[in-house]
Design a protein around this motif. Structure first.
Motif, short mmCIF file in Angstrom:
data_model
loop_
_atom_site.label_atom_id
_atom_site.label_comp_id
_atom_site.label_asym_id
_atom_site.label_seq_id
_atom_site.Cartn_x
_atom_site.Cartn_y
_atom_site.Cartn_z
N LYS A 125 0.69 -1.26 -0.10
CA LYS A 125 -0.05 0.01 -0.06
C LYS A 125 0.89 1.24 -0.12
CE LYS A 125 -4.18 -1.77 2.16
NZ LYS A 125 -5.02 -1.81 3.37
N THR A 128 0.90 8.76 -5.18
CA THR A 128 0.24 7.83 -4.63
C THR A 128 -0.50 8.22 -3.57
OG1 THR A 128 2.24 7.19 -3.11
CG2 THR A 128 1.91 6.00 -5.00
N THR A 148 -6.52 9.73 -2.70
CA THR A 148 -7.58 8.76 -2.20
C THR A 148 -9.17 9.07 -2.65
OG1 THR A 148 -7.96 10.44 -0.35
CG2 THR A 148 -6.36 8.62 0.09
N ASP A 179 -3.91 2.17 -3.43
CA ASP A 179 -4.24 1.02 -2.53
C ASP A 179 -5.57 0.28 -3.00
OD1 ASP A 179 -2.47 1.94 -0.88
OD2 ASP A 179 -3.80 2.88 0.68
N THR A 180 -6.06 0.56 -3.84
CA THR A 180 -7.48 0.11 -4.31
C THR A 180 -7.63 -0.29 -5.94
OG1 THR A 180 -8.74 2.03 -4.78
CG2 THR A 180 -8.58 1.05 -2.36
N GLY A 181 -6.72 0.40 -6.71
CA GLY A 181 -6.89 0.18 -8.13
C GLY A 181 -7.99 1.18 -8.64
N LYS A 225 2.79 -1.30 -6.01
CA LYS A 225 1.63 -1.06 -5.54
C LYS A 225 0.59 -1.81 -5.84
CE LYS A 225 4.42 2.68 -5.19
NZ LYS A 225 5.59 2.72 -5.88
N GLY A 270 -2.77 -1.35 -5.79
CA GLY A 270 -3.49 -0.68 -6.93
C GLY A 270 -3.25 -0.64 -8.29
N THR A 326 -5.32 -4.26 -10.24
CA THR A 326 -6.63 -4.53 -10.13
C THR A 326 -7.55 -3.58 -10.14
OG1 THR A 326 -8.13 -6.13 -8.68
CG2 THR A 326 -6.72 -4.37 -7.51
N ALA A 372 -7.35 -0.11 -12.60
CA ALA A 372 -6.10 0.05 -13.16
C ALA A 372 -5.64 -0.48 -14.48
CB ALA A 372 -5.21 -0.50 -11.94
N ASP A 378 -12.98 -0.84 -3.39
CA ASP A 378 -11.65 -1.48 -2.95
C ASP A 378 -11.72 -3.12 -2.84
OD1 ASP A 378 -9.73 -2.16 -1.18
OD2 ASP A 378 -10.41 -0.56 0.39
#
Length: 490
Positions: A7, A127, A130, A163-165, A184, A186, A189, A192, A384
């Motif tokens: 992350k 990065t 959010t 963190d999540t893609g 990372k 993210g 998945t 992304a 997420d």
């Protein structure tokens, strides 16, 4: 063999410790920019001009240093900044001054700015993002995408959440993303894959795994696992030692899915494959794949005794949610055999068996099925995906394969990402084939989690091979079995 994924906060901590260990922060920035420059040069060796879009933080600082390197190499450089140079601070200010001293001009971004480079460098946002990008940065991203030129994103395409893609709003469409220190999660998945292009990981000399108190958030599967996992069989092998898979599905009028799953199980090397399906599908099964032992099932009484004969039960393909499907799923759940549950099996679990938990099963939801199992929306799942996969695994036990771009496998040992697959897989029956493959490998290997890793990877790689040979459009689920057979015989 597997690459660790982190992350954003973990990578920032790795960065901080590297600097505390004696490497100057600006020197680390120069390493990153130098790596990005080499990544640019290796992909666009003929380019004679570039545009560098710089934000206000260290990501923008990387861009300023790269602009200096490009100028020193004789390229024509357009440097565009979204924050006045005099307002920059720290290493970003040093980087901007370095570029200026190298003779790189600078213009502040405006709505009418014309991007002149053959290649665009995205150094706008790092990065730390959010949420959705707004204001001038959003309009700058719109400008980059509208230019329709290849883009190299530094660390992460601006607008993507590390963190999540997820791309909650607008994100840069990159041809390549060069990312540093720690890869990372993210980038692999969710949304992304539509934005990152090729991912070029550069550790900058930082050995992330040496910091034992910063464990990887996930791991990236690698096809190098296949050679050891599929070693030649013993010369004394026989069908009884290769596992028996029972596929339970194909309610009246829904026979195709169960036929796909059972044939895929056979092609993945299961010693015996049985199919429990509605009577009207028996003839089709015998014609399609006579090696599969087809059993006519009219209801729960005829289904009840079948799971006991198998090593693994695959239940769900074409199951339906009516009385027939409910009775067949109940028969599977009453068995102690390891299970693979897919499709309407998952929908019935959510509706009829909300509290059932097992350690010896694999659940294979797509985002819609995962949302029903967790009692949330599809948007919540996609916002997420890593958290959703882990939450479902905690609630239901066993192993969860959350399907989609960058499929996620959550199991007792952690989270794994499958980086393979392509848009040609957006067609009916792909999940049914995966279920059959999962059942076959579980039956042969006797384990749950590693079988889930292997089957998910083989499924995606088979689709990649098929698409490479004949294209993505028109790829059918039934095409995968022959390519998968090649992959499991390295």
């Amino acid at each position: 063999m597997l690459r660790p994924l982190y992350k954003a906060a973990q990578v920032r901590e790795l960065d901080r410790r590297t600097i505390a260990g004696g490497i100057d922060g600006f020197a680390l920035m120069q390493r990153a920019a130098s790596s990005a420059w080499h990544s640019f040069r290796s992909r666009w060796p003929q380019a004679r001009s570039l545009t560098v879009m710089c934000g206000s933080g260290n990501n923008g600082g990387d861009g300023h240093v790269l602009a200096a390197l490009a100028m020193q190499s004789g390229l024509k450089v357009q440097r565009v900044t979204l924050k006045p140079l005099e307002e920059l601070s720290g290493d970003a200010a040093r980087a901007a001054q370095l570029a200026t001293s190298a003779g790189v001009g600078c213009e502040e971004w405006e709505a009418n700015t014309v991007l002149t480079g053959e290649v665009i460098i995205d150094a706008l946002l790092g990065t730390g993002l959010t949420g959705e990008v707004e204001g001038r940065f959003r309009r700058a991203i719109e400008m980059i995408n509208a230019a329709q030129r290849p883009v190299l994103a530094i660390d992460i395409p601006s607008g993507l959440v590390a963190d999540t893609g997820a791309a909650p709003g607008l994100a840069v469409n990159a041809a390549c993303t060069v990312t540093f220190i720690g890869d990372k999660i993210g980038l692999h998945t969710g949304d992304a894959p539509a934005y990152t292009g090729e991912i070029d990981f550069r550790p900058l000399g930082v050995k992330a795994q040496a910091y034992f108190d910063i464990p990887a958030t996930a791991w990236r599967l690698d096809d190098s696992l296949l050679a050891d996992a599929f070693a030649p069989r013993l010369r004394t092998s026989h069908k009884g030692s290769m596992g028996h898979v029972l596929v339970m599905g194909g309610a009246p009028g829904f026979g195709g899915a169960a036929l796909l799953a059972s044939q895929a199980a056979a092609r993945m090397g299961a010693g015996k494959v049985s199919l429990a399906t509605a009577p009207e599908h028996i003839t089709a099964s015998l014609v399609r794949c006579p090696e599969v032992m087809a059993h006519s099932v009219r209801g729960g009484a005829e289904a009840a005794e079948l799971p006991a004969m198998a090593d693994v039960v695959v239940v769900g393909p074409g199951l339906g949610q009516a009385a027939w499907g409910q009775a067949v799923l109940q028969s599977a759940l009453q068995s102690d055999a390891p299970l693979v549950v897919d499709a309407d099996g998952l929908n019935l679990l959510a509706r009829q068996w909300p509290d059932v938990r097992r350690d010896n099963w694999i659940l294979t939801p797509h985002p819609g099925e995962a949302a029903r199992l967790l009692g949330c929306s599809v948007a919540d799942i996609q916002a997420d995906r890593p958290a959703a996969a882990q939450a479902l695994q905690r609630a239901r036990g066993g192993v969860v394969v959350l399907k989609g771009a960058g499929s996620l496998i959550a199991g007792p040992t952690g989270l794994v990402v499958c980086p393979y697959g392509n848009p040609g897989m957006a067609s009916g029956g792909m999940g049914d084939v995966l279920s059959g493959m999962l059942g076959a490998l579980m039956a042969q290997r006797g384990d749950v989690e590693f079988s889930a890793w292997l089957a998910t990877m083989v499924h995606a790689l088979a689709a990649d091979r098929a698409a490479q040979q004949e294209g993505e459009r028109g790829l059918l689920a039934s095409d995968l079995a022959s390519y998968a057979r090649i992959l499991i015989n390295p």
